[in-house]
Design an enzyme around this catalytic site. Structure first.
Site, PDB file in Angstrom:
ATOM      1  N   GLU A 173       0.844  -1.209   0.000  1.00  0.00           N
ATOM      2  CA  GLU A 173       0.000   0.000   0.000  1.00  0.00           C
ATOM      3  C   GLU A 173       0.875   1.253   0.000  1.00  0.00           C
ATOM      4  O   GLU A 173       0.761   2.122   0.871  1.00  0.00           O
ATOM      5  CB  GLU A 173      -0.988  -0.026   1.176  1.00  0.00           C
ATOM      6  CG  GLU A 173      -1.948  -1.194   1.065  1.00  0.00           C
ATOM      7  CD  GLU A 173      -3.175  -1.124   1.980  1.00  0.00           C
ATOM      8  OE1 GLU A 173      -3.230  -0.271   2.868  1.00  0.00           O
ATOM      9  OE2 GLU A 173      -4.102  -1.945   1.762  1.00  0.00           O
ATOM     10  N   TYR A 240     -11.308  -4.517   0.146  1.00  0.00           N
ATOM     11  CA  TYR A 240     -12.037  -5.090   1.281  1.00  0.00           C
ATOM     12  C   TYR A 240     -13.525  -4.851   1.113  1.00  0.00           C
ATOM     13  O   TYR A 240     -13.943  -3.801   0.603  1.00  0.00           O
ATOM     14  CB  TYR A 240     -11.562  -4.445   2.590  1.00  0.00           C
ATOM     15  CG  TYR A 240     -10.212  -4.954   3.046  1.00  0.00           C
ATOM     16  CD1 TYR A 240     -10.103  -6.166   3.730  1.00  0.00           C
ATOM     17  CD2 TYR A 240      -9.050  -4.242   2.787  1.00  0.00           C
ATOM     18  CE1 TYR A 240      -8.863  -6.640   4.147  1.00  0.00           C
ATOM     19  CE2 TYR A 240      -7.808  -4.710   3.210  1.00  0.00           C
ATOM     20  CZ  TYR A 240      -7.726  -5.912   3.893  1.00  0.00           C
ATOM     21  OH  TYR A 240      -6.501  -6.395   4.308  1.00  0.00           O
ATOM     22  N   GLU A 298      -4.719  -8.703  -0.735  1.00  0.00           N
ATOM     23  CA  GLU A 298      -5.552  -8.461   0.463  1.00  0.00           C
ATOM     24  C   GLU A 298      -7.001  -8.360   0.015  1.00  0.00           C
ATOM     25  O   GLU A 298      -7.339  -7.507  -0.824  1.00  0.00           O
ATOM     26  CB  GLU A 298      -5.124  -7.181   1.197  1.00  0.00           C
ATOM     27  CG  GLU A 298      -3.825  -7.351   1.951  1.00  0.00           C
ATOM     28  CD  GLU A 298      -3.455  -6.154   2.817  1.00  0.00           C
ATOM     29  OE1 GLU A 298      -4.364  -5.480   3.353  1.00  0.00           O
ATOM     30  OE2 GLU A 298      -2.242  -5.892   2.940  1.00  0.00           O
TER      31      GLU A 298
END
Ligand code: AHR
Length: 492
Positions: A173, A240, A298
């Site tokens: 990130e 997410y 992720e």
């Protein structure tokens, strides 16, 4: 009756086992307590690794584990975690709760964990606050078989043979906790780092993974690919699933959620398909001779933490809703296996959408665990194009297709995995297999429950797979899919 077709004549290729990868960060109770309890613990362990957790992950079929972060990776200095434990630096985990990190779990412990699990290691290097030399030394320490300063140091610390770690992340990130960089700046850094991340054995070449975009930041992918695409093997993507998107401080609870939130979660998670397609298109457009893959390193649900727990530990329960999120995403990764080469659900134990939760010496398997276990046969199998007739189901603006499917073929047979997203209506499935001859055996399994059903300490087996009747037909099989369920069928 919903008709489905598995087309034996069309495939996007092999499903990389790494699509079923996991992620372990120095965050909350993931590493410490969840995986590593130390050799002196009363909890049964081998070299400090919890035996119950290791056995369960092996049974589920864990192919790959990412470590040490996440945000933690860009504050991690690997030398803090090697050598005699009593000499290891105690630092503050500034990302996650400000707790003391005693570095008792470092590179040797992580590699021992991967050895016990029989899985590949994926290490994220520190680009945000580290140096090129530090990162380059880490690879030499792990992978150099002959004589070199790093190889000597590794031997001094008890490991003679190189570990040959293949997967290396160039930061994490970088647009956020990994340095708040602009894509042009990161792309240049990525080129620089990549230059010094060497191969020490031509039979064990490393795979370099660039820190990729947050959700729909297509500009990030474009710039990284355009400027650094020739220096990397893959680029990552983080997305997410949250039921509420207005404020990060109010994502919604992990249990006891409304029907509306059940459907908003499922509708949001289906957005993954658009993200994969758009990022993949950019990757293809800008890649040169070197083929670049997409690593969704992720993904998973992110809810409010369980009441009374440390907000910095990201501990959440896991329900049938999570099982459906897992099923949909794994179906999507299977169906896009021509570009998705890796995916890592966040995180493996006690953090976010975990497959395992622990409490002291107790352990439970979440509904998400069971989905990974049921989908295990897709790993390394040949994906088959599949189609299922759907109706829309949902609440208000959150309408989703009721059924979601993927399939593959291997020497074990044809594996078909289907999720029924409706929380009220069962579905009759009539599935035809074309181009593969007549099947002689069909075995079905199903994971089902109320949309909010979960396993808890003292009620560990509320949600677990049970056999499901699958009736062979002339062209394939028929089965009844309960509402809110994930089913797998193995045909031979
Ligand atoms: O998985 C939790 C955190 O989410 C990771 O550390 C970070 O990379 C992401 O923002």
């Amino acid at each position: 009756m919903a008709k489905a077709i598995i087309n034996g004549k069309r495939s996007k290729g092999t499903i990389d086992p790494n699509i079923y990868g996991h992620f372990s960060e120095h965050l909350g109770r993931c590493i410490y307590n969840g995986i590593f309890v130390g050799e002196n613990s009363d909890i049964p362990n081998v070299k400090g690794m919890r035996t119950d957790v290791v056995e369960a992950l092996k049974k589920m079929g864990i192919p790959l584990l990412r470590w040490p972060g996440g945000c933690f990776a860009d504050t991690y200095h690997w030398r803090d975690g090697i050598g005699p434990k009593e000499n290891r630096k105690k630092i503050v985990n500034t990302n996650w709760g400000g707790v003391t990190e005693d570095n008792s779990f470092g590179t040797h412990e992580f590699m021992e964990l991967c050895r016990q699990l029989g899985c590949e290691a994926y290490i994220s290097g520190n680009v945000g606050s580290g140096t090129v030399q530090e990162f380059s030394d880490w690879i030499e320490y792990c992978n150099m078989g002959g004589q070199s300063p790093m190889a000597q140091e590794r031997r001094k610390n008890g490991q003679d043979a190189p570990w040959n770690v293949k997967y290396w992340g160039i930061g994490n990130e970088a647009w956020g906790c990994g340095g708040n960089m602009e894509p042009e700046f990161y792309a240049n850094l990525c080129r620089q780092y990549s230059t010094y991340l060497r191969n020490y054995d031509n039979d064990h070449k490393i795979c370099k993974i660039a820190s990729g975009a947050n959700i729909a930041d297509y500009h990030w992918t474009k710039v990284v690919m355009e400027k650094a695409g020739q220096f990397i093997d893959a680029v990552s993507l983080h997305f997410y699933t949250t039921p509420r998107t207005e404020s990060w401080d109010d994502k919604g609870p992990a249990t006891g959620f409304s029907r509306d939130e059940y459907y908003s979660t499922l509708s949001r998670t289906l957005y993954m398909e658009e993200l994969i397609e758009n990022h993949s298109r950019i990757i293809r457009q800008y890649q040169g001779e070197r083929k670049v893959g997409l690593c969704v390193d992720e993904w998973g649900t992110w809810f409010d933490v369980e009441p009374g727990t440390n907000p910095g530990f990201l501990y959440q329960q896991n329900t049938m809703r999570d099982a459906l999120v897992a099923a949909v995403n794994l179906n999507l990764f299977n169906n896009h296996c021509d570009t998705v080469v890796m995916a890592n659900i966040a995180q493996v134990v006690n953090v976010l959408q975990s497959v395992i939760l622990t409490e002291g010496g107790k352990m439970l398997l979440t509904p998400t665990y069971h989905v990974f276990e049921m989908y295990q046969g897709h790993q390394g199998a040949k994906q088959l194009e599949s189609y299922v007739e759907t109706a829309l189901t949902g609440e208000g603006e959150h309408q989703v297709p009721n059924l979601h499917i993927s399939s593959s073929v291997s020497d074990k047979g044809v594996l078909v995995t289907v999720a029924n997203l409706s929380d009220t209506d069962s579905a009759k499935l009539d599935c035809a297999l074309t181009g593969m001859g007549k099947m002689s055996r069909a075995e079905g399994r199903v994971l089902t429950g109320e949309r909010g059903a979960f396993n808890d300490f003292g009620a560990e087996d509320r949600v677990k797979p049970v056999p499901l009747k699958a009736e062979l037909t002339e062209s394939g099989f028929k089965a009844d899919l309960p509402a809110c369920s994930v089913a797998s069928f193995l045909l031979r």
